[in-house]
Design a protein around this motif. Sequence first.
Motif, PDB file in Angstrom:
ATOM      1  N   GLU A 144       0.809  -1.214   0.000  1.00 54.68           N
ATOM      2  CA  GLU A 144       0.000   0.000   0.000  1.00 54.68           C
ATOM      3  C   GLU A 144       0.849   1.274   0.000  1.00 54.68           C
ATOM      4  O   GLU A 144       0.301   2.377  -0.039  1.00 54.68           O
ATOM      5  CB  GLU A 144      -0.936   0.010   1.205  1.00 54.68           C
ATOM      6  N   LEU A 145       2.158   1.117   0.058  1.00 47.36           N
ATOM      7  CA  LEU A 145       3.050   2.267   0.150  1.00 47.36           C
ATOM      8  C   LEU A 145       3.798   2.508  -1.153  1.00 47.36           C
ATOM      9  O   LEU A 145       4.112   1.571  -1.891  1.00 47.36           O
ATOM     10  CB  LEU A 145       4.060   2.055   1.280  1.00 47.36           C
ATOM     11  N   TRP A 146       4.087   3.782  -1.392  1.00 47.26           N
ATOM     12  CA  TRP A 146       4.959   4.170  -2.502  1.00 47.26           C
ATOM     13  C   TRP A 146       6.260   4.674  -1.887  1.00 47.26           C
ATOM     14  O   TRP A 146       6.289   5.709  -1.224  1.00 47.26           O
ATOM     15  CB  TRP A 146       4.317   5.264  -3.346  1.00 47.26           C
ATOM     16  N   LEU A 147       7.345   3.919  -2.096  1.00 48.93           N
ATOM     17  CA  LEU A 147       8.637   4.257  -1.510  1.00 48.93           C
ATOM     18  C   LEU A 147       9.624   4.673  -2.595  1.00 48.93           C
ATOM     19  O   LEU A 147       9.863   3.926  -3.545  1.00 48.93           O
ATOM     20  CB  LEU A 147       9.205   3.063  -0.737  1.00 48.93           C
ATOM     21  N   THR A 148      10.177   5.854  -2.434  1.00 44.81           N
ATOM     22  CA  THR A 148      11.182   6.385  -3.354  1.00 44.81           C
ATOM     23  C   THR A 148      12.511   6.515  -2.629  1.00 44.81           C
ATOM     24  O   THR A 148      12.561   7.014  -1.499  1.00 44.81           O
ATOM     25  CB  THR A 148      10.769   7.781  -3.875  1.00 44.81           C
ATOM     26  N   SER A 149      13.596   6.077  -3.275  1.00 40.59           N
ATOM     27  CA  SER A 149      14.925   6.391  -2.788  1.00 40.59           C
ATOM     28  C   SER A 149      15.774   6.854  -3.975  1.00 40.59           C
ATOM     29  O   SER A 149      15.325   6.803  -5.127  1.00 40.59           O
ATOM     30  CB  SER A 149      15.577   5.198  -2.080  1.00 40.59           C
ATOM     31  N   LYS A 150      16.987   7.306  -3.665  1.00 42.80           N
ATOM     32  CA  LYS A 150      17.825   7.917  -4.706  1.00 42.80           C
ATOM     33  C   LYS A 150      19.243   7.376  -4.643  1.00 42.80           C
ATOM     34  O   LYS A 150      19.773   7.103  -3.564  1.00 42.80           O
ATOM     35  CB  LYS A 150      17.855   9.440  -4.546  1.00 42.80           C
ATOM     36  N   LEU A 151      19.833   7.274  -5.808  1.00 45.99           N
ATOM     37  CA  LEU A 151      21.209   6.813  -5.979  1.00 45.99           C
ATOM     38  C   LEU A 151      22.152   8.003  -5.875  1.00 45.99           C
ATOM     39  O   LEU A 151      22.078   8.937  -6.675  1.00 45.99           O
ATOM     40  CB  LEU A 151      21.351   6.142  -7.346  1.00 45.99           C
ATOM     41  N   TRP A 152      23.041   7.989  -4.885  1.00 42.37           N
ATOM     42  CA  TRP A 152      23.981   9.086  -4.730  1.00 42.37           C
ATOM     43  C   TRP A 152      25.044   9.026  -5.819  1.00 42.37           C
ATOM     44  O   TRP A 152      25.440   7.964  -6.284  1.00 42.37           O
ATOM     45  CB  TRP A 152      24.609   9.039  -3.345  1.00 42.37           C
ATOM     46  N   CYS A 153      25.519  10.190  -6.254  1.00 46.57           N
ATOM     47  CA  CYS A 153      26.426  10.256  -7.392  1.00 46.57           C
ATOM     48  C   CYS A 153      27.762   9.549  -7.137  1.00 46.57           C
ATOM     49  O   CYS A 153      28.430   9.137  -8.083  1.00 46.57           O
ATOM     50  CB  CYS A 153      26.651  11.695  -7.833  1.00 46.57           C
ATOM     51  N   GLY A 154      28.129   9.377  -5.876  1.00 54.84           N
ATOM     52  CA  GLY A 154      29.332   8.605  -5.589  1.00 54.84           C
ATOM     53  C   GLY A 154      29.201   7.140  -5.942  1.00 54.84           C
ATOM     54  O   GLY A 154      30.202   6.415  -5.992  1.00 54.84           O
ATOM     55  N   ASP A 155      27.969   6.684  -6.189  1.00 57.30           N
ATOM     56  CA  ASP A 155      27.710   5.294  -6.572  1.00 57.30           C
ATOM     57  C   ASP A 155      27.387   5.154  -8.052  1.00 57.30           C
ATOM     58  O   ASP A 155      26.903   4.096  -8.481  1.00 57.30           O
ATOM     59  CB  ASP A 155      26.545   4.729  -5.750  1.00 57.30           C
ATOM     60  N   TYR A 156      27.629   6.191  -8.841  1.00 55.02           N
ATOM     61  CA  TYR A 156      27.328   6.097 -10.261  1.00 55.02           C
ATOM     62  C   TYR A 156      28.281   5.122 -10.952  1.00 55.02           C
ATOM     63  O   TYR A 156      29.406   4.886 -10.492  1.00 55.02           O
ATOM     64  CB  TYR A 156      27.415   7.468 -10.927  1.00 55.02           C
ATOM     65  N   GLY A 157      27.828   4.586 -12.078  1.00 54.02           N
ATOM     66  CA  GLY A 157      28.533   3.523 -12.781  1.00 54.02           C
ATOM     67  C   GLY A 157      27.703   2.251 -12.690  1.00 54.02           C
ATOM     68  O   GLY A 157      26.924   2.063 -11.748  1.00 54.02           O
ATOM     69  N   TYR A 158      27.853   1.368 -13.655  1.00 53.03           N
ATOM     70  CA  TYR A 158      26.971   0.205 -13.774  1.00 53.03           C
ATOM     71  C   TYR A 158      26.974  -0.672 -12.528  1.00 53.03           C
ATOM     72  O   TYR A 158      25.936  -0.891 -11.905  1.00 53.03           O
ATOM     73  CB  TYR A 158      27.370  -0.617 -15.004  1.00 53.03           C
ATOM     74  N   GLU A 159      28.123  -1.176 -12.141  1.00 54.54           N
ATOM     75  CA  GLU A 159      28.193  -2.111 -11.023  1.00 54.54           C
ATOM     76  C   GLU A 159      27.822  -1.437  -9.708  1.00 54.54           C
ATOM     77  O   GLU A 159      27.076  -1.986  -8.889  1.00 54.54           O
ATOM     78  CB  GLU A 159      29.597  -2.714 -10.925  1.00 54.54           C
ATOM     79  N   HIS A 160      28.368  -0.254  -9.491  1.00 58.36           N
ATOM     80  CA  HIS A 160      28.101   0.450  -8.233  1.00 58.36           C
ATOM     81  C   HIS A 160      26.616   0.765  -8.079  1.00 58.36           C
ATOM     82  O   HIS A 160      26.055   0.670  -6.974  1.00 58.36           O
ATOM     83  CB  HIS A 160      28.913   1.740  -8.167  1.00 58.36           C
ATOM     84  N   ALA A 161      25.975   1.165  -9.183  1.00 64.34           N
ATOM     85  CA  ALA A 161      24.567   1.547  -9.110  1.00 64.34           C
ATOM     86  C   ALA A 161      23.683   0.367  -8.732  1.00 64.34           C
ATOM     87  O   ALA A 161      22.795   0.481  -7.876  1.00 64.34           O
ATOM     88  CB  ALA A 161      24.119   2.138 -10.443  1.00 64.34           C
ATOM     89  N   LYS A 162      23.929  -0.782  -9.358  1.00 63.08           N
ATOM     90  CA  LYS A 162      23.109  -1.947  -9.045  1.00 63.08           C
ATOM     91  C   LYS A 162      23.306  -2.382  -7.593  1.00 63.08           C
ATOM     92  O   LYS A 162      22.337  -2.705  -6.888  1.00 63.08           O
ATOM     93  CB  LYS A 162      23.434  -3.091 -10.006  1.00 63.08           C
ATOM     94  N   LYS A 163      24.540  -2.348  -7.143  1.00 58.63           N
ATOM     95  CA  LYS A 163      24.838  -2.725  -5.762  1.00 58.63           C
ATOM     96  C   LYS A 163      24.192  -1.747  -4.786  1.00 58.63           C
ATOM     97  O   LYS A 163      23.605  -2.152  -3.768  1.00 58.63           O
ATOM     98  CB  LYS A 163      26.354  -2.758  -5.564  1.00 58.63           C
ATOM     99  N   ALA A 164      24.281  -0.455  -5.083  1.00 58.76           N
ATOM    100  CA  ALA A 164      23.730   0.564  -4.185  1.00 58.76           C
ATOM    101  C   ALA A 164      22.215   0.434  -4.055  1.00 58.76           C
ATOM    102  O   ALA A 164      21.654   0.629  -2.973  1.00 58.76           O
ATOM    103  CB  ALA A 164      24.104   1.957  -4.685  1.00 58.76           C
ATOM    104  N   CYS A 165      21.546   0.122  -5.142  1.00 53.93           N
ATOM    105  CA  CYS A 165      20.092  -0.032  -5.090  1.00 53.93           C
ATOM    106  C   CYS A 165      19.701  -1.195  -4.189  1.00 53.93           C
ATOM    107  O   CYS A 165      18.796  -1.069  -3.349  1.00 53.93           O
ATOM    108  CB  CYS A 165      19.534  -0.240  -6.501  1.00 53.93           C
ATOM    109  N   LEU A 166      20.370  -2.326  -4.364  1.00 57.89           N
ATOM    110  CA  LEU A 166      20.069  -3.485  -3.530  1.00 57.89           C
ATOM    111  C   LEU A 166      20.365  -3.195  -2.060  1.00 57.89           C
ATOM    112  O   LEU A 166      19.642  -3.656  -1.173  1.00 57.89           O
ATOM    113  CB  LEU A 166      20.866  -4.693  -4.019  1.00 57.89           C
ATOM    114  N   GLU A 167      21.418  -2.415  -1.809  1.00 58.06           N
ATOM    115  CA  GLU A 167      21.736  -2.042  -0.433  1.00 58.06           C
ATOM    116  C   GLU A 167      20.675  -1.128   0.162  1.00 58.06           C
ATOM    117  O   GLU A 167      20.345  -1.237   1.355  1.00 58.06           O
ATOM    118  CB  GLU A 167      23.115  -1.394  -0.378  1.00 58.06           C
TER     119      GLU A 167
END
Length: 289
Positions: A73-96
Amino acid sequence: MCSSLNCPNVPLSNGLHIPQLGLGTSHHGGYAHDAVVYAIRECGVRHIDTAKRYGCETQLGEAIRESGIPRSELWLTSKLWCGDYGYEHAKKACLESCSRMGVEYLDLYLMHWPDARQPGRSNRDVRAETWRALEELYEEGVCRAIGVSNFLVHHLQQLKDDCSVVPHVNQVEFHPFQQPNQLAEYCRQEGIVFEGYCPLAKGQALNHPTVLQLARKYQRTPAQICIRWSIQNGVVTIPKSTKKERVQENCQVFDFLLSPEDMDSIRRLHCDMKLIHLSDPLWKEQTHT
C-alpha cells in the motif's frame, strides 16, 4: 493509495500511479521517526521520499514496519547518490538501499544529481552507463519505476538519445519563487512526471505578503496555500516535516481550491530563487554539462 487523504494519483508513462502528495525526508535533521509513523498510520500518507544521501533509510524501514501498513500500500522512493554512479556500483547501491529499508523492491529509484563526479570521464557517459543499470533494475522488478532528480532539459535530452527508457519522473526544486516552467513543459511533452521538493521554499514562502493574504482569504495556513498551489499545478509534491502537527497540516489540502486569479498571484512570485544550491556544491555543474 492515499484514499484516506482523498489524495489523487498521477499516472506514470508505464501505467503505474504515484500519489500526488508525499512526505519528504532529508539529512541534517530532516528525519523524525515519530513523524513518519504518524504520517502513515494517522494521516494516511502512502508516499515516502528518501535517499541514501540522507542516511535514514534504515530508520525509515523501521518506521514503516511500526506503522503496520502493508508494503503493497506504500509508494517508496529512494535515490542513488552520485558517488555510486557507474553500472556495477549503481546496481549494488540499489540493492543495499532495499536491504536497509527491509523491502524487496522500490517503487521509484532516482539518480540524485546529473553530476557524475568521475575524473577522466564525461558526465554524459557516466550518466548513460548508470542509467542502463537502472534500466536493468527496472526490467528485473527491483524498481517499479526509475527516474532522475535535479536534471535540466539538456540532461534529459542526452539521456533520451543515449538510452532506452525515458525517465518516469524528474524531481526538482519547485515553489513560488522557483518555477522552472520550461523544464516542466519539456517533462510534460516527454511523458515525464514532474515532482517538486521544497514546496515551502524552506519556510521562506510562509511570510510572503501574497501567501499570507491568501491564507487569510481561504482561512488556511500559509503552508497549506503553498502546497495546494503546487498540487493544482499538477506537480507531485513532497513537503518535509519532522513535527506531527505540521505533517497533519500539510495533508489537509484536498478540500479547497485556489481560484485561477489566486493561482496567478502566486505564479507571479517567481524570481528564479534557487535554494538547494546554497547547501549543495553540485548545483554549479548543472548548467554546464
